[in-house]
Design a protein around this motif. Structure first.
Motif, PDB file in Angstrom:
ATOM      1  N   ALA A 132      22.104  62.135  36.166  1.00 10.26           N
ATOM      2  CA  ALA A 132      21.879  61.417  34.904  1.00 10.26           C
ATOM      3  C   ALA A 132      21.064  62.259  33.932  1.00 10.26           C
ATOM      4  CB  ALA A 132      21.170  60.090  35.177  1.00 10.26           C
ATOM      5  N   GLU A 133      20.076  62.953  34.444  1.00  8.12           N
ATOM      6  CA  GLU A 133      19.251  63.819  33.598  1.00  8.12           C
ATOM      7  C   GLU A 133      20.091  64.953  33.018  1.00  8.12           C
ATOM      8  OE1 GLU A 133      15.584  64.719  31.861  1.00  8.12           O
ATOM      9  OE2 GLU A 133      15.920  63.098  33.307  1.00  8.12           O
ATOM     10  N   ARG A 134      20.909  65.550  33.857  1.00 12.05           N
ATOM     11  CA  ARG A 134      21.699  66.713  33.438  1.00 12.05           C
ATOM     12  C   ARG A 134      22.806  66.328  32.447  1.00 12.05           C
ATOM     13  NH1 ARG A 134      22.222  69.363  38.342  1.00 12.05           N
ATOM     14  NH2 ARG A 134      23.951  68.033  38.962  1.00 12.05           N
ATOM     15  N   ARG A 135      23.403  65.153  32.645  1.00 10.59           N
ATOM     16  CA  ARG A 135      24.546  64.759  31.827  1.00 10.59           C
ATOM     17  C   ARG A 135      24.155  63.800  30.697  1.00 10.59           C
ATOM     18  NH1 ARG A 135      28.583  67.333  33.725  1.00 10.59           N
ATOM     19  NH2 ARG A 135      29.716  66.590  31.896  1.00 10.59           N
ATOM     20  N   ASP A 136      22.864  63.530  30.567  1.00  6.39           N
ATOM     21  CA  ASP A 136      22.378  62.640  29.506  1.00  6.39           C
ATOM     22  C   ASP A 136      22.976  61.245  29.624  1.00  6.39           C
ATOM     23  OD1 ASP A 136      20.781  64.656  28.330  1.00  6.39           O
ATOM     24  OD2 ASP A 136      22.521  65.464  27.294  1.00  6.39           O
ATOM     25  N   TRP A 137      23.074  60.731  30.840  1.00  6.08           N
ATOM     26  CA  TRP A 137      23.481  59.359  31.077  1.00  6.08           C
ATOM     27  C   TRP A 137      22.246  58.463  31.129  1.00  6.08           C
ATOM     28  CZ3 TRP A 137      26.991  60.257  35.991  1.00  6.08           C
ATOM     29  CH2 TRP A 137      28.186  60.900  35.593  1.00  6.08           C
ATOM     30  N   ARG A 138      22.412  57.200  30.806  1.00  2.00           N
ATOM     31  CA  ARG A 138      21.376  56.201  31.055  1.00  2.00           C
ATOM     32  C   ARG A 138      21.768  55.489  32.368  1.00  2.00           C
ATOM     33  NH1 ARG A 138      20.661  53.508  26.214  1.00  2.00           N
ATOM     34  NH2 ARG A 138      22.608  52.402  26.553  1.00  2.00           N
ATOM     35  N   LEU A 139      21.055  55.819  33.429  1.00  2.00           N
ATOM     36  CA  LEU A 139      21.355  55.283  34.755  1.00  2.00           C
ATOM     37  C   LEU A 139      20.419  54.121  35.063  1.00  2.00           C
ATOM     38  CD1 LEU A 139      22.637  55.460  37.650  1.00  2.00           C
ATOM     39  CD2 LEU A 139      20.783  57.063  38.197  1.00  2.00           C
ATOM     40  N   GLN A 140      21.003  52.967  35.400  1.00  2.00           N
ATOM     41  CA  GLN A 140      20.225  51.803  35.823  1.00  2.00           C
ATOM     42  C   GLN A 140      20.586  51.478  37.277  1.00  2.00           C
ATOM     43  OE1 GLN A 140      19.729  48.622  32.815  1.00  2.00           O
ATOM     44  NE2 GLN A 140      21.124  49.814  31.536  1.00  2.00           N
ATOM     45  N   VAL A 141      19.566  51.188  38.070  1.00  2.00           N
ATOM     46  CA  VAL A 141      19.758  50.994  39.506  1.00  2.00           C
ATOM     47  C   VAL A 141      19.436  49.553  39.884  1.00  2.00           C
ATOM     48  CG1 VAL A 141      19.054  51.735  41.811  1.00  2.00           C
ATOM     49  CG2 VAL A 141      19.171  53.409  39.943  1.00  2.00           C
ATOM     50  N   PHE A 142      20.392  48.899  40.533  1.00  2.00           N
ATOM     51  CA  PHE A 142      20.206  47.555  41.072  1.00  2.00           C
ATOM     52  C   PHE A 142      20.409  47.630  42.587  1.00  2.00           C
ATOM     53  CE2 PHE A 142      21.530  46.815  36.706  1.00  2.00           C
ATOM     54  CZ  PHE A 142      20.665  45.804  36.278  1.00  2.00           C
ATOM     55  N   GLY A 143      19.318  47.581  43.325  1.00  2.00           N
ATOM     56  CA  GLY A 143      19.421  47.687  44.770  1.00  2.00           C
ATOM     57  C   GLY A 143      18.529  46.694  45.479  1.00  2.00           C
ATOM     58  N   LYS A 144      19.017  46.165  46.588  1.00  2.00           N
ATOM     59  CA  LYS A 144      18.238  45.261  47.430  1.00  2.00           C
ATOM     60  C   LYS A 144      18.576  45.579  48.884  1.00  2.00           C
ATOM     61  CE  LYS A 144      17.432  40.311  48.387  1.00  2.00           C
ATOM     62  NZ  LYS A 144      15.946  40.353  48.316  1.00  2.00           N
ATOM     63  N   PRO A 145      17.633  46.131  49.647  1.00  2.00           N
ATOM     64  CA  PRO A 145      17.917  46.486  51.041  1.00  2.00           C
ATOM     65  C   PRO A 145      18.442  45.302  51.846  1.00  2.00           C
ATOM     66  CG  PRO A 145      15.867  47.490  50.336  1.00  2.00           C
ATOM     67  CD  PRO A 145      16.286  46.559  49.232  1.00  2.00           C
ATOM     68  N   ALA A 146      19.395  45.612  52.735  1.00  2.00           N
ATOM     69  CA  ALA A 146      20.031  44.629  53.623  1.00  2.00           C
ATOM     70  C   ALA A 146      20.876  43.620  52.868  1.00  2.00           C
ATOM     71  CB  ALA A 146      18.996  43.917  54.488  1.00  2.00           C
ATOM     72  N   CYS A 147      21.171  43.908  51.602  1.00  2.00           N
ATOM     73  CA  CYS A 147      21.947  42.989  50.762  1.00  2.00           C
ATOM     74  C   CYS A 147      23.111  43.732  50.119  1.00  2.00           C
ATOM     75  CB  CYS A 147      21.040  42.380  49.692  1.00  2.00           C
ATOM     76  SG  CYS A 147      21.883  41.274  48.531  1.00  2.00           S
ATOM     77  N   PRO A 148      24.193  43.963  50.866  1.00  2.00           N
ATOM     78  CA  PRO A 148      25.348  44.629  50.275  1.00  2.00           C
ATOM     79  C   PRO A 148      25.921  43.832  49.108  1.00  2.00           C
ATOM     80  CG  PRO A 148      25.489  44.632  52.681  1.00  2.00           C
ATOM     81  CD  PRO A 148      24.371  43.708  52.307  1.00  2.00           C
ATOM     82  N   ALA A 149      26.657  44.520  48.250  1.00  2.00           N
ATOM     83  CA  ALA A 149      27.178  43.905  47.031  1.00  2.00           C
ATOM     84  C   ALA A 149      28.386  43.012  47.283  1.00  2.00           C
ATOM     85  CB  ALA A 149      27.551  45.009  46.033  1.00  2.00           C
TER      86      ALA A 149
END
Length: 326
Positions: A125-142
């Protein structure tokens, strides 16, 4: 070994030693994304595959093993306490990486395996100038499945609510690229009720169909193979016999539902990226070059994940080329 191979191996090894596992994450009112310092080297897929191919002949732990066995279990590579939803949480303000002002929104979504890829994705994201947002919750697959909370031995209702929350946020963000990745190993839907590959495929298919209308491109990042033994503990007991801690690719991949991931992606028009070539030949080894690959049986160390930023970027750009956004 040819001189070209030796040079390439040395180049990979020297680059890996300097990898600093540093990342930034956003608070409730996010500050500007953290700038990585020093910049992570972009190791090519060719060099990664070369190092993976040489790994099975390693016998003794390298003197400069990175991370050391004493720190491997804690080598997560980002502020996971801030950037991942806790066991009782059903929402989280996403951590933001890369260019906060970018017109290209990328969302990384899943369980602890989404977090596992933050050290690589933040560099990309830093290299490609993306805005990266992370949504994560352990033990909780999507996936659209009510999972079993194995710590508290009850249905994981907070996970269901978290999925609904993230779906609403993705609908609002409408990212150019949505990356979904999860851990399929030993997941349960009830007491003693293991989720089958068919269950997994159906649940992921439902999730992707729900979310893909809100993203220009959806992509499923495959699961990592699972070792027979936890890497740091096994390596500590077999410092002169790394092979004793390796697992055949057949056994390591039989514990995950990658075929179900790929089938769900195909059924919904999403892309699929296998990570297996970055980790295994006929064997999945816990050490590649001078890097400890796993921090337990099924999570990569932050150091190794960050080493893979170049290989992951190449894979992502096959499905999301630079000119994908007008």
């Amino acid at each position: 070994m040819t001189s070209r191979q030796s040079a390439r191996s040395l180049r990979v090894s020297s680059l890996v030693v300097v990898l600093a596992v540093i990342a930034g994450c956003a608070a409730a009112v996010p500050p500007p994304p953290h700038v990585l310092a020093p910049p992570a080297p972009r190791i090519s897929l060719e060099d990664v595959l070369d190092a993976v191919g040489k790994a099975p002949v390693l016998r003794t732990l390298p003197a400069d093993l990175t991370p050391s066995l004493a720190t491997t279990a804690e080598d997560v590579g980002f502020d996971h306490e801030q950037c991942e939803a806790g066991p009782r949480a059903d929402r989280i303000e996403p951590c933001v990486f890369g260019d906060r002002a970018s017109a290209i929104d990328v969302v990384l979504y899943g369980d602890s395996h989404a977090g596992m890829w933050v050290p690589a994705m933040s560099v990309i994201a830093e290299r490609r100038d993306w805005r990266l947002q992370v949504f994560g919750k352990p033990a909780c697959p999507a996936l659209n499945i009510t999972f079993w909370n194995q710590q508290e031995q009850r249905p994981f209702a907070e996970c269901d609510r978290f999925r609904a929350f993230v779906a609403a946020r993705i609908a609002a963000i409408r990212p150019e690229l949505l990356i979904v990745t999860n851990e399929s190993f030993s997941q349960k839907s009830g007491r003693g009720e293991l989720i089958t590959p068919g269950d997994w495929q159906a649940g992921l298919t439902h999730t992707l169909r729900t979310l893909k209308d809100f993203a220009r491109q959806a992509l499923v990042l495959g699961d990592t193979p699972v070792l027979d033994q936890s890497a740091p503990e096994c390596l500590a007991a077999h410092r002169d016999n790394i092979a004793a801690c390796s697992t055949t690719r057949t056994a390591a991949t039989a514990r995950t539902w990658n075929a179900a991931d790929a089938a769900a992606a195909k059924a919904t028009g999403a892309a699929y990226v296998s990570v297996l070539p970055w980790l295994c030949t006929a064997l999945c080894t816990p050490v590649i070059g001078n890097v400890t690959v796993y921090r337990n049986r099924f999570h990569l160390t932050g150091t190794y994940a960050r080493m893979l930023n170049g290989a992951l970027e190449e894979a992502l750009l096959e499905h999301f080329p630079p000119d994908a956004v007008p």
